[in-house]
Design an enzyme around this catalytic site. Structure first.
Site: not given
Ligand code: FRU
Length: 548
Positions: A130, A154, A300
């Protein structure tokens, strides 16, 4: 005999394990970067940095024992001359490979790597998702983003940071927010506290304040940090968290605060995703927040903004926005969002968790969005990218006001027109395109008119990058009906980069983005297809690289 053999084996096993583990590496920092070897075949283990005896950071890394797949780096500028001790709770053989240098490992091929997007932002190393804290301040556009500096996947959520003067050319700066004892740094937003409501300003320098989610195995809490040097360095608020709403919602999903100043009410507004929708909180000082209302049906990454309809400032609507790029149109009184229509979409595909720039000047009140492009960059030491910045507008349609998005005008400088033609059939158009070889990255705009075909479009090495089906009313599989539903035409503005494709249909009424398939030399490059179609027009442009 047998049991003696077993004992010897056991002893050997314990001895080898012991000798592989619990070794520390101590170095005096004299260079800018620390380069760390990564192997995707290793499992993630925890690495800890201690500087002059004080814990400095802790993160998970797949430390390579033999040949690394790639290298990641830590910027050690702030620690020059100090003693760093590194410990690792996995196989510590790789510790010996860690080295410091004034260059990052792979610097010489930086931005020219095979699958490096050439006119989209991607980080030098590691994973991004994000966009966070997007804000314009003192001539700079700030793009923070969810970032794992230590691997192409990630993990270790931090706020990466890049700045730009035109939203096109980006300079990556050191990580802005790193995990701490409360947890990892999830998504959020930034504001400039001109009126010093939070009390962090110094002299005439207003604080840039970040409000973000901290995630830990138990819950997600909302926290703040401030910067007095244009986002370069950050101080976390000592009394974090500001909001802990897990118990209220009986849910761990409380995250992604989007904060802005609501002028008519003279207060701050936070839109926060909580369990099943977006909540509104208000505050006078960014520290104490009062719950006001909740709109269900969102998940989100909220955004909430006011836009003029057809550019008429006296006629505005509010847009409530969620991570999937779906939105509702409605009214907002500073405490409650009242939906009037929705949900709608204007874009689909790889886009996710888009944000818009805060603090745009009165002289340029554009609502500019950047979305995360879920585009994998195969085999690279970095992964994913941002999509092009687009301007969002509300335009009246026969169904009411709807969002449209087109790349910001600044992107124009990237493209040079090399061919223009019109009123051709597909074969003639394809013949003209044959000689164009700069297929690594380019832009193609075209208007197609159908008469005998139910579907038509454009392919690139066999991949259908535009597929308009007027029978099912679908563009690349997604329902789309043009404003004039009897129209037999479609206009597409197609942006092709090394690994991604973005397409804007009919002036941005609908758009989509997707991964570009690897080039297949067995197939022709650009091909128009469709039964007896009229290629009313095409413009072909070469594209510059944003990386020097
Ligand atoms: C959206 C998300 C958000 C969170 C972030 C974690 O892609 O899941 O809700 O803050 O990514 O990386």
């Amino acid at each position: 005999m047998k049991s003696v053999g077993k004992l010897v084996l056991l002893f050997l096993f314990v001895w080898i394990r012991g000798s592989l583990q619990a070794q520390n590496l101590s170095i005096t920092i004299t260079k800018r970067y620390l380069n760390l070897p990564v192997s995707q075949a290793q499992s993630r283990k925890t690495m800890q940095f201690t500087i002059q005896g004080k814990p400095e950071r802790s993160f998970k890394i797949r430390l390579a024992t033999d040949k690394p797949d790639y290298w990641v780096f830590c910027d050690m500028t702030a620690h020059q001359g100090k003693t760093l001790t590194i410990s690792y709770d996995g196989n510590s053989e790789g510790l010996a490979k860690i080295y410091q240098d004034d260059k990052i490992a792979g610097q010489d091929s930086l931005y020219t790597e095979k699958n490096r997007p050439q006119y989209h932002f991607s980080s030098r190393r590691g994973w991004i998702n994000d966009p966070n804290g997007m804000i314009f301040y003192e001539g700079e556009y700030h793009l923070f983003y969810q970032h794992n500096p230590y691997e192409r996947d990630w993990e270790n959520m931090s706020w990466g940071h890049a700045v730009s003067r035109d939203m096109i050319h980006w300079e990556e700066l050191p990580t802005a927010l790193s995990p701490d004892s409360l947890g990892t740094m999830f998504s959020g937003s930034t504001v400039i506290d001109y009126a010093n409501t939070a009390g962090f300003n110094r002299g005439n320098t207003p604080a840039m304040i970040a409000i973000f989610t901290v995630d830990n195995p138990d819950k997600q809490i909302q926290c703040m940090a401030y910067s007095l040097d244009k986002g370069r360095t950050w101080t976390k608020y000592a009394k974090n968290p500001l909001i802990d709403s897990k118990a209220k919602w009986n849910s761990k999903d409380t995250r992604d605060p989007r904060v802005f100043w609501y002028k008519p009410g003279n207060h701050w507004v936070m839109v926060l995703n909580e369990r099943d929708g977006h909540s509104i909180y208000t505050s006078k000082n960014l520290k104490e927040w009062t719950y006001q209302s909740h709109v269900t049906g969102f998940w989100e990454c909220p955004d909430l903004f006011e836009l003029p309809v057809d550019g008429d400032k006296r006629k505005t609507k509010w847009v409530m926005y969620g991570a999937s790029a779906t939105y509702m149109i409605g009214a907002f009184d500073g405490k409650t969002f009242t939906p009037e229509s929705g949900k709608h979409y204007y874009t689909t595909g790889s886009i996710y968790a888009a944000q818009t720039f805060a603090n745009m000047p009165d002289s340029d009140p554009r609502r500019i969005q950047i979305g995360w492009g879920r585009i994998s960059q195969p085999g690279m030491p970095f992964n994913n990218q941002m999509l092009l910045p687009t301007e969002l507008k509300l335009r009246t349609t026969k169904n009411g006001p709807r969002l449209v998005s087109v790349p910001v005008k600044e992107t124009e400088s990237l493209f040079s027109l090399v061919q223009q033609a019109g009123d051709l059939n597909a074969e003639e158009a394809n013949e003209r395109l044959k000689s164009f070889k700069e297929l690594d990255r380019f832009r193609l705009t075209t208007t197609l008119k159908l008469s005998h075909a139910t579907s038509a479009g454009v392919s690139l090495f066999g991949q259908r990058i535009l597929d308009y089906d007027l029978n099912a009313n679908r563009v690349n599989g997604v329902f789309y009906s043009p404003e004039d539903m009897t129209s037999m035409e479609v206009t597409a503005d197609i942006y092709v980069d090394r690994t991604s494709i973005e397409v804007f249909i009919d002036g941005g009424a609908y758009s989509y983005s997707l991964e570009r398939k690897p080039v297949s030399t067995a197939k022709e490059g650009i091909q128009f297809w469709g039964n007896r179609i009229d290629v009313k027009r095409f413009n072909l442009y070469t594209a510059k690289s944003i990386w020097k």
